[in-house]
Each structure stands twice: as C-alpha cells, then as structure tokens.
Write a protein that holds these residues in place. Structure first.
Motif, PDB file in Angstrom:
ATOM      1  N   ASP A 138     -22.229 -26.848   1.009  1.00  0.00           N
ATOM      2  CA  ASP A 138     -21.666 -27.020   2.361  1.00  0.00           C
ATOM      3  C   ASP A 138     -20.159 -26.833   2.252  1.00  0.00           C
ATOM      4  OD1 ASP A 138     -22.145 -29.433   5.063  1.00  0.00           O
ATOM      5  OD2 ASP A 138     -20.736 -27.753   4.832  1.00  0.00           O
ATOM      6  N   VAL A 139     -19.736 -25.568   2.320  1.00  0.00           N
ATOM      7  CA  VAL A 139     -18.324 -25.212   2.079  1.00  0.00           C
ATOM      8  C   VAL A 139     -17.417 -25.886   3.096  1.00  0.00           C
ATOM      9  CG1 VAL A 139     -16.691 -23.275   2.145  1.00  0.00           C
ATOM     10  CG2 VAL A 139     -18.843 -23.044   0.880  1.00  0.00           C
ATOM     11  N   LYS A 140     -17.863 -25.962   4.360  1.00  0.00           N
ATOM     12  CA  LYS A 140     -16.993 -26.541   5.397  1.00  0.00           C
ATOM     13  C   LYS A 140     -16.795 -28.044   5.139  1.00  0.00           C
ATOM     14  CE  LYS A 140     -16.157 -26.915  10.343  1.00  0.00           C
ATOM     15  NZ  LYS A 140     -16.503 -26.424  11.691  1.00  0.00           N
ATOM     16  N   GLU A 141     -17.883 -28.715   4.803  1.00  0.00           N
ATOM     17  CA  GLU A 141     -17.831 -30.171   4.579  1.00  0.00           C
ATOM     18  C   GLU A 141     -16.958 -30.498   3.367  1.00  0.00           C
ATOM     19  OE1 GLU A 141     -19.137 -32.737   6.167  1.00  0.00           O
ATOM     20  OE2 GLU A 141     -18.678 -34.260   4.646  1.00  0.00           O
ATOM     21  N   LEU A 142     -17.305 -29.857   2.237  1.00  0.00           N
ATOM     22  CA  LEU A 142     -16.596 -30.166   0.984  1.00  0.00           C
ATOM     23  C   LEU A 142     -15.164 -29.612   1.034  1.00  0.00           C
ATOM     24  CD1 LEU A 142     -16.803 -31.436  -1.772  1.00  0.00           C
ATOM     25  CD2 LEU A 142     -17.894 -29.348  -2.631  1.00  0.00           C
ATOM     26  N   GLY A 143     -15.020 -28.435   1.619  1.00  0.00           N
ATOM     27  CA  GLY A 143     -13.693 -27.819   1.675  1.00  0.00           C
ATOM     28  C   GLY A 143     -12.713 -28.614   2.513  1.00  0.00           C
ATOM     29  N   SER A 144     -13.192 -29.132   3.645  1.00  0.00           N
ATOM     30  CA  SER A 144     -12.255 -29.882   4.509  1.00  0.00           C
ATOM     31  C   SER A 144     -11.875 -31.221   3.873  1.00  0.00           C
ATOM     32  CB  SER A 144     -12.868 -30.108   5.894  1.00  0.00           C
ATOM     33  OG  SER A 144     -14.050 -30.848   5.788  1.00  0.00           O
ATOM     34  N   LYS A 145     -12.818 -31.832   3.125  1.00  0.00           N
ATOM     35  CA  LYS A 145     -12.488 -33.098   2.423  1.00  0.00           C
ATOM     36  C   LYS A 145     -11.345 -32.869   1.436  1.00  0.00           C
ATOM     37  CE  LYS A 145     -16.465 -36.204   2.404  1.00  0.00           C
ATOM     38  NZ  LYS A 145     -17.755 -35.461   2.623  1.00  0.00           N
ATOM     39  N   LYS A 155      -3.110 -33.427   1.651  1.00  0.00           N
ATOM     40  CA  LYS A 155      -2.782 -34.051   2.930  1.00  0.00           C
ATOM     41  C   LYS A 155      -2.463 -33.036   4.035  1.00  0.00           C
ATOM     42  CE  LYS A 155      -1.689 -38.674   1.442  1.00  0.00           C
ATOM     43  NZ  LYS A 155      -0.849 -38.931   0.245  1.00  0.00           N
ATOM     44  N   ASP A 156      -1.364 -33.285   4.823  1.00  0.00           N
ATOM     45  CA  ASP A 156      -1.132 -32.460   6.024  1.00  0.00           C
ATOM     46  C   ASP A 156      -0.782 -31.020   5.684  1.00  0.00           C
ATOM     47  OD1 ASP A 156       0.479 -35.190   7.856  1.00  0.00           O
ATOM     48  OD2 ASP A 156      -1.626 -34.693   7.410  1.00  0.00           O
ATOM     49  N   ARG A 212      -7.603 -22.954   5.096  1.00  0.00           N
ATOM     50  CA  ARG A 212      -6.661 -23.744   5.901  1.00  0.00           C
ATOM     51  C   ARG A 212      -6.269 -22.949   7.148  1.00  0.00           C
ATOM     52  NH1 ARG A 212      -0.512 -24.631   3.758  1.00  0.00           N
ATOM     53  NH2 ARG A 212      -0.529 -22.344   3.928  1.00  0.00           N
ATOM     54  N   GLY A 213      -6.214 -23.632   8.271  1.00  0.00           N
ATOM     55  CA  GLY A 213      -5.762 -22.968   9.488  1.00  0.00           C
ATOM     56  C   GLY A 213      -6.866 -22.261  10.247  1.00  0.00           C
ATOM     57  N   VAL A 214      -7.976 -22.008   9.558  1.00  0.00           N
ATOM     58  CA  VAL A 214      -9.216 -21.586  10.215  1.00  0.00           C
ATOM     59  C   VAL A 214     -10.103 -22.830  10.304  1.00  0.00           C
ATOM     60  CG1 VAL A 214     -11.222 -20.023  10.115  1.00  0.00           C
ATOM     61  CG2 VAL A 214      -9.002 -19.276   9.242  1.00  0.00           C
ATOM     62  N   GLU A 215      -9.917 -23.681   9.276  1.00  0.00           N
ATOM     63  CA  GLU A 215     -10.627 -24.965   9.137  1.00  0.00           C
ATOM     64  C   GLU A 215     -12.139 -24.730   9.140  1.00  0.00           C
ATOM     65  OE1 GLU A 215      -6.794 -26.346   8.808  1.00  0.00           O
ATOM     66  OE2 GLU A 215      -8.709 -26.859   7.934  1.00  0.00           O
ATOM     67  N   ASP A 216     -12.491 -23.698   8.377  1.00  0.00           N
ATOM     68  CA  ASP A 216     -13.904 -23.349   8.202  1.00  0.00           C
ATOM     69  C   ASP A 216     -13.983 -22.353   7.039  1.00  0.00           C
ATOM     70  OD1 ASP A 216     -16.509 -22.622  10.677  1.00  0.00           O
ATOM     71  OD2 ASP A 216     -16.617 -23.106   8.521  1.00  0.00           O
ATOM     72  N   GLU A 217     -15.225 -22.055   6.662  1.00  0.00           N
ATOM     73  CA  GLU A 217     -15.400 -21.006   5.646  1.00  0.00           C
ATOM     74  C   GLU A 217     -15.100 -19.653   6.264  1.00  0.00           C
ATOM     75  OE1 GLU A 217     -19.330 -20.722   3.945  1.00  0.00           O
ATOM     76  OE2 GLU A 217     -18.671 -19.234   2.454  1.00  0.00           O
ATOM     77  N   THR A 218     -14.424 -18.787   5.531  1.00  0.00           N
ATOM     78  CA  THR A 218     -14.264 -17.395   5.952  1.00  0.00           C
ATOM     79  C   THR A 218     -15.078 -16.532   4.987  1.00  0.00           C
ATOM     80  OG1 THR A 218     -12.253 -17.163   4.608  1.00  0.00           O
ATOM     81  CG2 THR A 218     -11.954 -17.711   6.951  1.00  0.00           C
TER      82      THR A 218
END
Ligand SMILES: N[C@H](CCC[C@H](N)C(=O)O)C(=O)O
Length: 268
Positions: free
Chosen positions: A159-166, A174-175, A198-204
């Motif tokens: 789960d790239v979005k879940e793990l990546g955003s953490k 951080k920010d 970053r800045g897409v805040e999702d998998e590309t």
C-alpha cells in the motif's frame, strides 16, 4: 459589469505530456500570461475530476542566456523542486514549439540541465550528487528533489499511499516532507520501483528524480556495481547512468520516453 467578468476569464491553451506515466500540464509561458502565484488555479488544472488532471504543471519560459527556463508545480498547486520526468517532457515540448532541435540547455530550480533528444527518448543530465546518507533501513539523498529509498521484498501488494504518506509526514521529514521510493532488486542492473510523491500525496506511475535516487542508492549500498541501471516503474522503464569520482556522483543521466498526449484549451 458582465463584460468585466468575462474579461476576467482567460482562454488557456495547454499541452498534456507524459513520461513513463508521470503526467504534466505544459504551458508555453514565454509571454508571461500565467499567474504563478495562483496556487488554487494550478491545483484545479491538475485535479483529475474538476480539471485537466496531472501529477504536476510545468511552465516553459524565456531565458536571457539558455534555451528556456522550467518552472515546476506539484499537483497540490505549490511550486516545488526539480522534476526529472518533467524536465524530459519539457525538452520534448521545446522541440515541438521549434525552440530547439535535438539538444537543449535549460535552467530549472536546481540549476542548469543539458538534454538530448533522440526521437521520443530524452536524455536529461541531472545535478551532481555529493551526499548519500545510509541509514539502518533506508537511504536518503537529494537528486534535485529529496528522496527516501527503502528495499522491499514484495512490491506488488504494497500500500504505497498508506506507507509512503506515513514516512513523508513522519520524522525526520515532517512538513518539509520527502518523496518515498520502494525498491525490489530484480538482477544486478535492474530494480523495480514504486514511488509516493510529495506534493501529489499519492503514488505516481514513475518519478524521474526518484529512479535517479534509487540507482545511486543501490550503487552506494553495494546492491549493484553497475553504472547503467534499468528501473522498472509502474509506468514503464527508465534508465539511469552515472559516474562516481571520489565522494561525488556526476555525469548522471536520466533516460526515457516523453510523449505529447493531447493539446487543449480551458477557460479559467
Ligand atoms: N514531487 C516532487 C517533484 C517532482 C518529482 C518527480 N515528478 C520527478 O519526475 O522527479 C517533489 O516535490 O519533490
């Protein structure tokens, strides 16, 4: 009053490009028509439901000395750091506009970039990398954008979005954040990569500065002794070649396809 409102609306011509599935709204801004401070407009144009839809938006602008200038915005509307796939697509766009033949030197936020076009394949020289931080479970380096790189045994169901955003929002990033690349070794010179941007805040589907970071990280940690690496991304294959002189990685090239998908206009 009505005339004034209509006058406020602008008919914007844009082009859509993609490089191994990393996609961008491209605007010829040599006449400086686009309001770079309008974060909301950039985010709307990149929105995949209410706008054109893209991972980022790129302005091509005049430069007093070099072929052109690149201004890059993430899908969240904020101007950001270097975009490798975007730089490759912008070079193809510059050729389409007749600004260059098959070579370019352009300025981006991280400095000058040389680019070479060979039909639909664009080779983009990346900035030298002087620092690769090796940590227990990951590597961190900046290839024009910041990248966290970690090995995974299986990428298929990750789960790239879940793990990546953490990771992106956690310590130490951080920010300021970082892009996050998950890597599986396929052979001595081939690696599979999935990236949270970053800045897409999702998998590309791919990330140019990301696969560049992965290639250097794999060499630095001894996962490969090759200096020409194939990176298999969800959106297609990219290649990264480089040299290492003492503690510096240089002569780094990001190589892959770049394609114009469509031209359009939008009232905004
Ligand atoms: N999202 C990245 C910039 C775009 C990087 C990516 N699209 C590439 O091809 O390098 C960041 O804010 O650091």
């Amino acid at each position: 009053m009505l005339i004034l409102i209509f006058a406020m609306l602008m008919e914007l011509t844009f082009y859509k490009y993609q490089g191994t599935g990393n996609d961008f709204v491209m605007i010829d801004n040599r006449q400086q028509i686009f309001d770079k401070n309008n974060t909301k407009l950039v985010a709307k144009l990149c929105n995949r439901r209410f706008g054109i839809g893209a991972d980022g938006l790129i302005l091509l602008e005049n430069h007093p000395k070099w072929d052109f200038k690149m201004v890059y915005f993430n899908a969240d509307g904020n101007e950001s750091s270097m975009c490798g796939n975007g730089g490759r697509c912008l070079t193809a766009f510059a050729k389409f506009l007749g600004i260059i033949e098959n070579k370019a030197i352009f300025e981006a936020i991280d400095g000058l970039h040389h680019a070479i076009l060979d039909n639909h394949v664009v080779k983009l020289q990346m900035q030298d990398v002087l620092s690769v931080e090796i940590h227990n479970q990951h590597v961190f380096l900046n290839t024009g954008s910041p990248h966290h790189v970690q090995m995974e045994t299986q990428l298929k169901n990750l789960d790239v979005k879940e793990l990546g955003s953490k990771i992106r929002y956690g310590n130490p990033y951080k920010d300021e954040g970082t892009n996050v690349n998950f890597v599986k070794k396929l052979s001595d010179n081939r690696f599979q990569v999935r990236t949270y941007e970053r800045g897409v805040e999702d998998e590309t589907l791919s990330c140019g500065t990301g696969v560049t970071a992965v290639a250097l990280a794999m060499y630095e940690t001894g996962e490969t002794k090759n200096k020409l690496i194939v990176l298999e991304t969800e959106g297609g294959n990219l290649q990264v070649s480089f040299e290492k002189n003492k503690d510096t990685y240089n002569n780094i090239w990001l190589i892959g396809p770049a394609e114009q998908v469509f031209k359009g206009s939008i009232t905004c």
